[in-house]
Design an enzyme around this catalytic site. Structure first.
Site, PDB file in Angstrom:
ATOM      1  N   ILE A 291      82.494  56.311  16.161  1.00 18.49           N
ATOM      2  CA  ILE A 291      82.682  57.347  17.181  1.00 18.49           C
ATOM      3  C   ILE A 291      81.345  57.798  17.733  1.00 18.49           C
ATOM      4  CG2 ILE A 291      83.662  59.604  17.696  1.00 18.49           C
ATOM      5  CD1 ILE A 291      85.720  57.491  17.057  1.00 18.49           C
ATOM      6  N   GLU A 314      69.568  53.285   8.515  1.00 16.25           N
ATOM      7  CA  GLU A 314      68.560  52.780   9.452  1.00 16.25           C
ATOM      8  C   GLU A 314      69.062  51.599  10.275  1.00 16.25           C
ATOM      9  OE1 GLU A 314      65.216  50.740   7.658  1.00 16.25           O
ATOM     10  OE2 GLU A 314      66.202  50.775   5.718  1.00 16.25           O
ATOM     11  N   ALA A 362      78.961  64.247  14.738  1.00 12.78           N
ATOM     12  CA  ALA A 362      79.939  63.226  14.345  1.00 12.78           C
ATOM     13  C   ALA A 362      79.718  62.727  12.928  1.00 12.78           C
ATOM     14  CB  ALA A 362      79.869  62.047  15.318  1.00 12.78           C
ATOM     15  N   LYS A 408      93.811  65.142   9.786  1.00  8.67           N
ATOM     16  CA  LYS A 408      93.964  65.264   8.331  1.00  8.67           C
ATOM     17  C   LYS A 408      93.558  66.645   7.827  1.00  8.67           C
ATOM     18  CE  LYS A 408      93.482  60.318   7.461  1.00  8.67           C
ATOM     19  NZ  LYS A 408      93.699  59.976   8.869  1.00  8.67           N
ATOM     20  N   LYS A 420      87.151  68.969   6.031  1.00 10.90           N
ATOM     21  CA  LYS A 420      87.145  69.134   7.487  1.00 10.90           C
ATOM     22  C   LYS A 420      87.789  70.459   7.894  1.00 10.90           C
ATOM     23  CE  LYS A 420      85.154  65.580   9.501  1.00 10.90           C
ATOM     24  NZ  LYS A 420      84.044  65.780  10.448  1.00 10.90           N
ATOM     25  N   VAL A 446      91.678  56.609  14.880  1.00 14.01           N
ATOM     26  CA  VAL A 446      90.992  55.914  15.964  1.00 14.01           C
ATOM     27  C   VAL A 446      91.121  54.407  15.768  1.00 14.01           C
ATOM     28  CG1 VAL A 446      88.812  55.598  17.156  1.00 14.01           C
ATOM     29  CG2 VAL A 446      89.375  57.823  16.177  1.00 14.01           C
ATOM     30  N   LEU A 447      91.766  53.755  16.741  1.00  8.74           N
ATOM     31  CA  LEU A 447      91.940  52.306  16.676  1.00  8.74           C
ATOM     32  C   LEU A 447      90.605  51.594  16.810  1.00  8.74           C
ATOM     33  CD1 LEU A 447      95.073  51.816  18.958  1.00  8.74           C
ATOM     34  CD2 LEU A 447      94.980  51.509  16.497  1.00  8.74           C
ATOM     35  N   THR A 470     101.183  50.695   3.500  1.00  7.44           N
ATOM     36  CA  THR A 470     101.345  51.492   2.277  1.00  7.44           C
ATOM     37  C   THR A 470     102.767  52.019   2.112  1.00  7.44           C
ATOM     38  OG1 THR A 470     100.494  53.408   3.479  1.00  7.44           O
ATOM     39  CG2 THR A 470      98.921  52.165   2.152  1.00  7.44           C
TER      40      THR A 470
END
Length: 609
Positions: A291, A314, A362, A408, A420, A446-447, A470
């Site tokens: 992202i 890095e 991010a 989430k 979060k 996010v695909l 799952t």
């Protein structure tokens, strides 16, 4: 193949040139009564050959990959012949030898015709060899969707001998009523996209090729609905890629997974964004991640003065720096920064030195099962790291601070979501009268990002299966990486302070349906590639939410972007709670944080929060 084609062309051209010279020498001897020494004849031939092949090399024909003889080849051979003939004439005049003018005209005409003729003969022999070779295997029967320029380019390419033995075009379909019943390069337009299921059965179609590079997501989904039955579907590259020679038109690529979203991809207005970002210094944390790097790619379009690429790894920072430097040149000053968000002193040094106006945060640990086994690291990186970046932003008078969050965080059942959630509470609480405006952007899965199911499913399909889901009941909200980055950037222009922005992501998608569609678009069915349940992993939920009831606000601040409200926290109380719980072992840390975050989401125990 390159060496074989090159050697064949050299041999045939040399034969044509030698025969042309023999005809010229015979003419001079028998008709013009001119006798030339054999050594002189040899020099003439060698000079001509040298100039000719140098000219062909300068025109790039030593690197010619295919055996096709095109108009470009005719021009190249003719030009090389003219220059070589002029060079041979100059040699003759330099040594004072005289040739009858007719002999030069005869030589040039004969040599050009022989060389071109032998090239054509070589191509025909090659086509015959390929055709004989291809008789053993039936070509793939194709139906082309579209009848525009891209479709015409596709048909032209497939008509080449190397491709003709592999593919058989049965026809085309197009929804334009004006082209119905027509033909393109001799291939009939058999109907519209609604006729595809019938044509698949009637024509025994084995693969569909989408030849509409500019097709919108809505148009693409409508075609998918019309196809119904699943046979391999591929697209050709965009017209820009074709023009740049990035991909050969017959190298079909799988349909991009982003196009499987059950809604069109969100596009945002950029006028206000450009006004806000142009000429500013911007800092992106986690700039080497999926992202973060996409945010950086979009930011350079708005021509900020300086873009700080901050990350802990890095290699990932090096890669995104190299990519952006190539894309924007000197238009934007790019500053790669290796730093850890847990190092507040280092963050202060960076922000005091560069004075960013906007910060996009991010950086985070996002892998759910991995964080379940390492809850203290999730707390240190996600909560303490976010607090550090936010507090330093406030100290250095950053204008806007935008934090990335996740669905989430809503009623969290895992440590990643809990951290979060607490970050959201801390960030919105920091927004008080002052210079810095803080906001949060919350979105779903996010695909194509690291850790998403798409790369995993792709590998499993390529390996022949099975594809592991799952739980067949599991659903998720999905968005693409470009969508996520655009929303985050745009939120910075809308923020007035203390908001949480949520994207209207449509309806949640069943993971099983996504897996099944990927299998089908790869040309298989679920009997060939099995889809199996592997069991819910630690911390996973059957479904995700973007908001809890108490967070819902009816206000829509922009098309597809809504406002939510969140329970604000007392930062000191939150940090005191964290300080105490971090003294416990890992399991207690996880349980305590999830319970704390869930209570905040439900609006319970507000005094303790």
């Amino acid at each position: 193949m390159l060496k074989k084609n090159y050697v064949t062309n050299v041999v045939f051209d040399t034969i044509g040139i030698i025969i042309g010279h023999l005809v010229m020498f015979t003419y001079l001897f028998r008709i013009a009564n001119v006798t030339l020494p054999n050594l002189f004849k040899l020099r003439q031939v060698l000079i001509f050959l040298t100039i000719y092949f140098v000219m062909m090399g300068l025109q790039g024909f030593t690197k010619k990959l295919d055996s096709q003889f095109t108009n470009k080849d005719v021009f190249a051979v003719t030009l090389a012949m003219i220059v070589a003939t002029a060079g041979e004439l100059a040699f003759i005049l330099m040594i004072g030898s005289y040739h009858h003018i007719a002999s030069l005209v005869l030589f040039f005409s004969m040599t050009l015709l022989l060389t071109l003729g032998l090239r054509v003969l070589s191509q025909k022999l090659n086509e015959y060899r390929i055709a004989k070779k291809g008789e053993a295997c039936e070509p793939t029967r194709l139906l082309v969707i579209g009848s525009g320029n891209a479709a015409e380019m596709l048909l032209t390419e497939i008509n080449k001998p190397n491709n003709r033995s592999k593919y058989h075009i049965c026809g085309l379909v197009d929804d334009n009523p004006q082209v119905q019943g027509g033909t393109i390069l001799g291939y009939p337009i058999l109907g519209t996209t609604r006729d595809i299921p019938h044509l698949i059965e009637q024509q025994n179609i084995q693969r569909l090729i989408l030849a509409i590079p500019s097709l919108t997501d809505l148009g693409y989904h409508r075609i998918l609905e019309n196809i119904g039955q699943s046979i391999p579907l591929a697209t050709i590259p965009s017209m820009e890629e074709l023009a740049n020679g990035v991909l050969n038109i017959t190298k079909f690529r799988p349909v991009p997974i982003k196009e499987l979203l059950p809604r069109p991809e969100i596009e945002l207005d950029t006028v206000e964004t450009e006004r806000l970002l142009g000429g500013k210094t911007i800092l992106v944390t986690g700039a080497g991640g999926s992202i973060g790097s996409e945010i950086c790619r979009n930011l350079i379009k708005f021509k900020p003065k300086k873009l700080l690429l901050l990350g802990h790894g890095e290699n990932s920072i090096y890669l995104i720096h190299q990519e952006l430097a190539k894309a924007c040149g000197d238009e934007v000053e790019l500053v790669p920064v290796i730093a850890d968000v847990q190092d507040k002193k280092r963050l202060l040094e960076i922000m005091f030195q560069h004075q960013p106006a906007i910060v996009y945060h991010a950086a985070a640990h996002k892998h759910v099962p991995m964080m379940e086994g390492n809850p203290k690291e999730a707390v240190k990186n996600n909560i303490y790291g976010t607090r550090n970046v936010a507090e330093v932003a406030k100290q250095t008078n950053v204008e806007r601070f935008v934090m990335l969050s996740t669905d989430k965080a809503v009623r969290p059942t895992n440590i990643m979501g809990a951290t979060k959630r607490i970050c959201e509470m801390l960030i919105t609480a920091l927004n008080e009268p002052g210079k810095t405006k803080f906001c949060v952007v919350r979105f779903g899965n996010v695909l194509g990002s690291r850790g998403s199911v798409v790369p995993l499913f792709t590998k499993q399909i390529q390996a022949g299966g099975p594809v592991t889901v799952t739980d067949f009941r599991m659903t998720r909200y999905f968005m693409t990486i470009p969508e996520a980055s655009r929303l985050v950037i745009h939120a910075g222009t809308l923020a007035k302070g203390g908001e949480i922005f949520i994207l209207d992501m449509g309806k949640p998608v069943k993971i099983y349906d996504l897996a099944k569609r990927m299998v089908e678009l790869s040309g298989y069915n679920t009997d060939e590639i099995k889809i199996v349940e592997s069991g819910i992993r630690p911390g996973e939920k059957l479904y995700e939410e973007l908001l809890v009831d108490k967070e819902r606000v009816s206000q829509q601040v922009f098309e597809k972007i809504f406002l939510g409200k969140i329970t604000r926290a007392n930062p000191d109380k939150v940090l005191n709670f964290l300080q105490k719980v971090m003294l416990s072992d890992e399991s207690i840390v996880k349980e305590s944080l999830i319970d704390y975050a869930v209570k905040s989401a439900a609006g319970q125990d507000r005094q303790s929060v």
